[in-house]
Write an enzyme that holds these catalytic residues in place. Structure first.
Site, short mmCIF file in Angstrom:
data_model
loop_
_atom_site.label_atom_id
_atom_site.label_comp_id
_atom_site.label_asym_id
_atom_site.label_seq_id
_atom_site.Cartn_x
_atom_site.Cartn_y
_atom_site.Cartn_z
N CYS A 83 0.83 -1.21 0.00
CA CYS A 83 0.00 0.00 0.00
C CYS A 83 0.86 1.26 0.00
O CYS A 83 1.54 1.55 0.99
CB CYS A 83 -0.91 -0.04 1.23
SG CYS A 83 -1.77 1.49 1.58
N CYS A 86 -0.02 3.85 2.72
CA CYS A 86 0.41 3.36 4.03
C CYS A 86 1.86 3.73 4.30
O CYS A 86 2.24 4.07 5.43
CB CYS A 86 0.27 1.84 4.12
SG CYS A 86 -1.42 1.24 3.95
#
Length: 159
Positions: A83, A86
């Protein structure tokens, strides 16, 4: 891990409650960041000695012990290795937590490793951050926030 805790209690007479595994790279104000002993046990330091306390959740029992039963408020970062957002949010969260000087901790939960926890807390997108105090969810958000928004979020958690 349980065998280590029993060994610590028996040999040192120290209760493991209130001690925290210190991940590499976390600076500790007590100067106890010395090399690990020849045994391959994780370093354990008092929670109060660390400026930035965050940890990777190992399993459901670890989550229960270190998040649900925590005496301190906990920020839970549900993330994934793949991600992109993230990877941007993680360091920002670390910085926001570090500013609190031990008044809050952060649990990192990789959703690919701990799908059960992600499902239990209704995580359908990453990054998802949940604020928990006394085992209760206080607030949460999905996506990236800037540093000021994160500081406000953490302050609200501390109360």
């Amino acid at each position: 891990m349980m065998a280590f805790r029993l060994l610590v209690r028996r040999v040192c007479g120290v209760s493991v409650r209130g001690l925290q595994r210190v991940p590499p790279g976390v600076s500790c104000s007590s100067g106890l960041n010395a090399p690990q002993p020849f045994l391959s046990f994780p370093r354990l330091l008092p929670l109060s000695s660390c400026r930035s306390v965050s940890f990777n959740v190992q399993d459901h029992d670890d989550f229960t012990e270190r998040v649900i039963n925590s005496q301190l408020p906990v920020l839970i970062d549900f993330h994934a290795q793949w991600c992109g957002p993230c990877k941007i949010l993680g360091p920002r969260l670390e910085k926001a937590i570090a500013k609190q000087k031990g008044r809050v901790t952060m649990a990192k939960v990789d959703i690919d490793e701990h799908t059960d926890l992600a499902i239990e807390y209704g995580v359908s997108a990453v990054p998802t951050v949940i604020a928990m105090r006394g085992g209760d969810v206080i607030d949460q958000f999905v996506g990236i926030k800037d540093e000021d928004q994160l500081d406000s979020f953490v302050e609200k958690l501390i109360g």
